[in-house]
Design a protein around this motif. Structure first.
Motif, PDB file in Angstrom:
ATOM      1  N   ALA A 133      37.967 -51.193  -8.990  1.00 17.52           N
ATOM      2  CA  ALA A 133      37.723 -51.085  -7.548  1.00 17.52           C
ATOM      3  C   ALA A 133      38.651 -50.064  -6.906  1.00 17.52           C
ATOM      4  N   PRO A 134      38.144 -49.325  -5.906  1.00 15.89           N
ATOM      5  CA  PRO A 134      39.021 -48.471  -5.100  1.00 15.89           C
ATOM      6  C   PRO A 134      40.016 -49.347  -4.324  1.00 15.89           C
ATOM      7  N   VAL A 135      41.230 -48.851  -4.173  1.00 11.89           N
ATOM      8  CA  VAL A 135      42.275 -49.583  -3.456  1.00 11.89           C
ATOM      9  C   VAL A 135      42.271 -49.158  -1.992  1.00 11.89           C
ATOM     10  N   ALA A 136      42.381 -50.140  -1.097  1.00 13.90           N
ATOM     11  CA  ALA A 136      42.376 -49.862   0.342  1.00 13.90           C
ATOM     12  C   ALA A 136      43.625 -50.427   1.004  1.00 13.90           C
TER      13      ALA A 136
ATOM     14  N   ASN B  47      33.464 -49.027 -14.073  1.00 10.58           N
ATOM     15  CA  ASN B  47      32.881 -48.131 -13.082  1.00 10.58           C
ATOM     16  C   ASN B  47      33.246 -48.655 -11.695  1.00 10.58           C
ATOM     17  N   PRO B  48      34.008 -47.902 -10.897  1.00 13.08           N
ATOM     18  CA  PRO B  48      34.522 -48.431  -9.629  1.00 13.08           C
ATOM     19  C   PRO B  48      33.434 -48.866  -8.662  1.00 13.08           C
ATOM     20  N   SER B  49      33.654 -50.028  -8.061  1.00 16.18           N
ATOM     21  CA  SER B  49      32.755 -50.571  -7.060  1.00 16.18           C
ATOM     22  C   SER B  49      33.571 -51.510  -6.179  1.00 16.18           C
TER      23      SER B  49
ATOM     24  N   ARG C  18      31.615 -36.505 -15.631  1.00 17.73           N
ATOM     25  CA  ARG C  18      30.487 -36.622 -14.714  1.00 17.73           C
ATOM     26  C   ARG C  18      29.670 -37.827 -15.086  1.00 17.73           C
ATOM     27  N   ARG C  19      29.210 -38.569 -14.083  1.00 17.96           N
ATOM     28  CA  ARG C  19      28.409 -39.774 -14.315  1.00 17.96           C
ATOM     29  C   ARG C  19      26.953 -39.488 -13.982  1.00 17.96           C
TER      30      ARG C  19
ATOM     31  N   ARG D 160      41.941 -49.230  -9.271  1.00 11.15           N
ATOM     32  CA  ARG D 160      42.651 -50.156 -10.148  1.00 11.15           C
ATOM     33  C   ARG D 160      41.651 -51.020 -10.902  1.00 11.15           C
ATOM     34  N   MET D 161      42.068 -51.446 -12.104  1.00  9.65           N
ATOM     35  CA  MET D 161      41.326 -52.426 -12.882  1.00  9.65           C
ATOM     36  C   MET D 161      41.961 -53.785 -12.602  1.00  9.65           C
ATOM     37  N   LEU D 162      41.170 -54.707 -12.099  1.00 11.94           N
ATOM     38  CA  LEU D 162      41.699 -56.007 -11.697  1.00 11.94           C
ATOM     39  C   LEU D 162      41.058 -57.110 -12.540  1.00 11.94           C
ATOM     40  N   PHE D 163      41.883 -57.969 -13.129  1.00 17.27           N
ATOM     41  CA  PHE D 163      41.413 -59.035 -14.004  1.00 17.27           C
ATOM     42  C   PHE D 163      41.389 -60.353 -13.252  1.00 17.27           C
TER      43      PHE D 163
END
Length: 399
Positions: free
Chosen positions: A164-167, A130-132, A398-399, A182-185
């Motif tokens: 996380a959203p990419v900026a 879930n993006p944060s 939808r969440r 993106r999913m970041l490990f």
């Protein structure tokens, strides 16, 4: 269980030899799980001996490519394993399900990264999709900052995934579908695990929040979130030609199903020995109890049948099923949640005052099923979104 079944059971097809082998692995480690079940509930984390037993049985990597040190089991076999674990301890099943879902990202990562995360490490790889937070693009990767919830199994994890959203320069990248994600490990040591897991059910999962501050993540340790809606690219190491989001619900739905199966077994045993206040015979002789038990059994059997059918369809049509397949998976997951909750609630009520005590398995089932089915993959919103799709609209999440 054989196709002939046992007294009081619904007839089912016999499991494959492979599934029988894996269910035997669960049976072998069952004493360790049962011995530590109350400790896990009290401490809100799975004890180390249980994790080691699961690891040695190959369960955390059962849905990872053989190329990356996994077992690459069929979806149906893995689902049966999760159900069997949930009949013992839903918190264990949930953690292994989360590992199975996150393990699917190994098919999207570069081969070298997947080997590092899954073959060269024997700890869990968990986290949240879930993006944060925010991933600021820099040379060769991203600077990651933020906080995420529901790190189930993080106590035994070597790696965490953060969505996380990419900026770029502080501005979030936009796509036609919304923010670029993106999913970041990251290594677990790079995160601060917060003690937040005080819950109604699934207490042993230790699903705490975790926080990251300005951690550098190389590009090769990330996955484009948009790609997860499609099957991973074809390559020799690919375990499953199935999109991440078409696979994920089989983990949570299997846990819910196992909890309901456990509730059925416990209630049948209780009904045979309990005599209600003022009655002269056991609950098992009551026509009302018999009728309501049969209805609960039907709810669970329906859920089992639907989930098995969806698993077969995903296995056969992972690459060509398109949105119709995704709609089937979501509809199945929501229905499994609805049916299992209905069954457990009914059995909890039928048991009378006995079920309110913490010593009752039905009390645990009641708490765990209502916690498990809060997950987005089992959300009742799927009925609305699939209905929109069936009427010619867009299939949305939808969440």
């Amino acid at each position: 269980m054989s196709s002939a079944g046992a007294a009081g059971d619904i007839l089912r097809p016999p499991p494959s030899e492979q599934t029988q082998d894996w269910l035997a692995r669960v049976e072998k480690i069952a004493p360790v799980i049962e011995e530590n079940r109350e400790r896990a509930e009290r401490d809100r984390v799975t004890p180390r001996p249980v994790f080691e037993a699961l690891r040695d049985a190959g369960i955390p990597r059962m849905w990872v490519s053989k190329e990356f040190g996994g077992e690459q089991l069929p979806i149906a076999t893995g689902s049966a394993v999760i159900q069997a674990l949930a009949r013992l301890d839903a918190s264990i099943a949930w953690q292994m399900g989360v590992q199975g879902a996150i393990g699917r990202l190994s098919d999207y990562l570069p081969d070298s990264t997947s080997r590092t995360l899954f073959r060269d490490s024997d700890g869990l790889v968990v986290g949240g999709v879930n993006p944060s937070g925010r991933a600021e693009a820099v040379d060769g990767g991203y600077l990651l900052t933020g906080e995420w919830a529901f790190a189930s199994g993080s106590a035994h994890a070597d790696w965490l995934v953060c969505a996380a959203p990419v900026a770029d320069g502080g501005e979030v990248r936009r796509t036609p579908a919304g923010p670029a994600v993106r999913m970041l490990f990251i290594p677990r040591a790079e995160a601060e695990i917060r003690d937040t897991w005080y819950t109604v059910g699934l207490r042993g999962t230790g699903s705490n929040h975790y926080r990251v501050d300005q951690v550098y993540v190389p590009e090769e340790f990330t996955v484009d979130g948009a790609a997860m809606h499609r099957p991973p690219a074809d390559r020799p190491s690919r375990a499953y030609p199935i999109s991440y989001y078409d696979f994920g619900p089989f983990t949570s739905a299997s846990t819910a199903l196992g909890v309901a199966q456990d509730a059925l077994a416990d209630f049948k045993a209780l009904a045979a020995r309990k005599t209600a206040t003022g009655a002269s015979s056991s609950l098992a002789t009551s026509h009302t109890v018999q009728e309501k038990l049969a209805r609960a059994q039907a709810e669970v059997h329906t859920a089992e049948t639907l989930l098995a059918h969806a698993a077969a369809q995903v296995t056969a049509h992972g690459t060509d099923g398109g949105e119709a397949l995704t709609a089937l998976v979501r509809l199945t997951a929501a229905t499994v949640a609805e049916k299992t909750v209905a069954a457990v609630d009914s059995l909890f009520t039928l048991a009378g005052a006995t079920s309110v005590y913490a010593a009752s398995r039905l009390e645990r089932c009641f708490r765990d099923i209502h916690s498990a089915t809060k997950h987005i993959t089992l959300s009742s919103t799927h009925f609305e979104t699939v209905g929109q799709f069936l009427l010619g609209g867009e299939l949305v999440m939808r969440r």
